[in-house]
Write a protein that holds these residues in place. Sequence first.
Motif, PDB file in Angstrom:
ATOM      1  N   THR A 110       0.837  -1.194   0.000  1.00 18.48           N
ATOM      2  CA  THR A 110       0.000   0.000   0.000  1.00 18.48           C
ATOM      3  C   THR A 110       0.881   1.257   0.000  1.00 18.48           C
ATOM      4  OG1 THR A 110      -0.102   0.210   2.393  1.00 18.48           O
ATOM      5  CG2 THR A 110      -1.758  -1.223   1.355  1.00 18.48           C
ATOM      6  N   GLU A 111       0.276   2.391  -0.288  1.00 19.58           N
ATOM      7  CA  GLU A 111       1.017   3.655  -0.256  1.00 19.58           C
ATOM      8  C   GLU A 111       1.585   3.922   1.128  1.00 19.58           C
ATOM      9  OE1 GLU A 111      -1.764   3.339  -2.098  1.00 19.58           O
ATOM     10  OE2 GLU A 111      -0.835   3.752  -4.028  1.00 19.58           O
ATOM     11  N   ARG A 112       0.793   3.662   2.132  1.00 20.84           N
ATOM     12  CA  ARG A 112       1.249   3.897   3.512  1.00 20.84           C
ATOM     13  C   ARG A 112       2.462   3.019   3.831  1.00 20.84           C
ATOM     14  NH1 ARG A 112      -1.429   5.667   8.601  1.00 20.84           N
ATOM     15  NH2 ARG A 112      -3.257   6.047   7.330  1.00 20.84           N
ATOM     16  N   GLN A 113       2.441   1.774   3.401  1.00 16.91           N
ATOM     17  CA  GLN A 113       3.578   0.884   3.632  1.00 16.91           C
ATOM     18  C   GLN A 113       4.811   1.371   2.880  1.00 16.91           C
ATOM     19  OE1 GLN A 113       1.602  -2.708   2.323  1.00 16.91           O
ATOM     20  NE2 GLN A 113       1.466  -3.492   4.427  1.00 16.91           N
ATOM     21  N   GLN A 159       6.255   4.284   4.762  1.00 21.03           N
ATOM     22  CA  GLN A 159       6.972   3.802   5.945  1.00 21.03           C
ATOM     23  C   GLN A 159       8.316   3.192   5.560  1.00 21.03           C
ATOM     24  OE1 GLN A 159       3.712   1.338   7.336  1.00 21.03           O
ATOM     25  NE2 GLN A 159       3.342   2.720   9.063  1.00 21.03           N
ATOM     26  N   PHE A 218       2.314  10.125  11.126  1.00 25.28           N
ATOM     27  CA  PHE A 218       1.280  10.565  10.211  1.00 25.28           C
ATOM     28  C   PHE A 218       0.362  11.513  10.972  1.00 25.28           C
ATOM     29  CE2 PHE A 218       2.714   6.629   8.331  1.00 25.28           C
ATOM     30  CZ  PHE A 218       2.693   6.899   6.966  1.00 25.28           C
ATOM     31  N   THR A 273      -4.226  11.758   7.202  1.00 23.54           N
ATOM     32  CA  THR A 273      -4.136  10.864   6.052  1.00 23.54           C
ATOM     33  C   THR A 273      -5.499  10.692   5.403  1.00 23.54           C
ATOM     34  OG1 THR A 273      -4.541   8.877   7.349  1.00 23.54           O
ATOM     35  CG2 THR A 273      -2.256   9.557   7.115  1.00 23.54           C
ATOM     36  N   ASP A 282      -6.404   7.738   2.894  1.00 24.01           N
ATOM     37  CA  ASP A 282      -5.974   6.586   2.110  1.00 24.01           C
ATOM     38  C   ASP A 282      -6.729   6.486   0.783  1.00 24.01           C
ATOM     39  OD1 ASP A 282      -4.001   5.587   3.899  1.00 24.01           O
ATOM     40  OD2 ASP A 282      -5.582   4.734   5.153  1.00 24.01           O
ATOM     41  N   LYS A 288      -5.140   8.916  -1.382  1.00 24.65           N
ATOM     42  CA  LYS A 288      -3.692   8.678  -1.380  1.00 24.65           C
ATOM     43  C   LYS A 288      -2.915   9.954  -1.058  1.00 24.65           C
ATOM     44  CE  LYS A 288      -4.299   4.878  -4.538  1.00 24.65           C
ATOM     45  NZ  LYS A 288      -3.995   4.284  -5.816  1.00 24.65           N
ATOM     46  N   TYR A 348      -1.136  12.143   2.185  1.00 24.79           N
ATOM     47  CA  TYR A 348      -0.602  11.914   3.524  1.00 24.79           C
ATOM     48  C   TYR A 348       0.164  13.140   3.998  1.00 24.79           C
ATOM     49  CZ  TYR A 348      -1.671   7.241   1.976  1.00 24.79           C
ATOM     50  OH  TYR A 348      -2.330   6.146   1.474  1.00 24.79           O
ATOM     51  N   ILE A 408       2.775  14.262   6.949  1.00 25.76           N
ATOM     52  CA  ILE A 408       3.704  13.566   7.829  1.00 25.76           C
ATOM     53  C   ILE A 408       4.637  14.568   8.489  1.00 25.76           C
ATOM     54  CG2 ILE A 408       5.427  11.718   7.957  1.00 25.76           C
ATOM     55  CD1 ILE A 408       4.397  10.955   5.065  1.00 25.76           C
TER      56      ILE A 408
END
Length: 79
Positions: A2-5, A8, A20, A23, A25, A28, A30, A32
């Motif tokens: 995923t984009e979040r992964q 990270q 974060f 967000t 999701d 898409k 984020y 931070i």
Amino acid sequence: MTERQMIQEILNTVDVIYSFVNTDDDKKEYEIVINRQDGDHRKLENVNKEIKHYFTDANFSYDEELNDNGDDIHVQVKR
């Protein structure tokens, strides 16, 4: 992945502390906050340049503010 992964993974590669803030999701997008770890003597500009390189290579937009509200780097990324 995923984009979040992916985000990270990038931030862990650069070895920074991050959280974060906001967000979306589905869109898409984020927001931070990124801080250097205690004892990290790299210049903030160099850390930001390295992070930005990884994000742009992964086809993310990268809009940053350095030293925003006492944090090292405040970024908004979008894919």
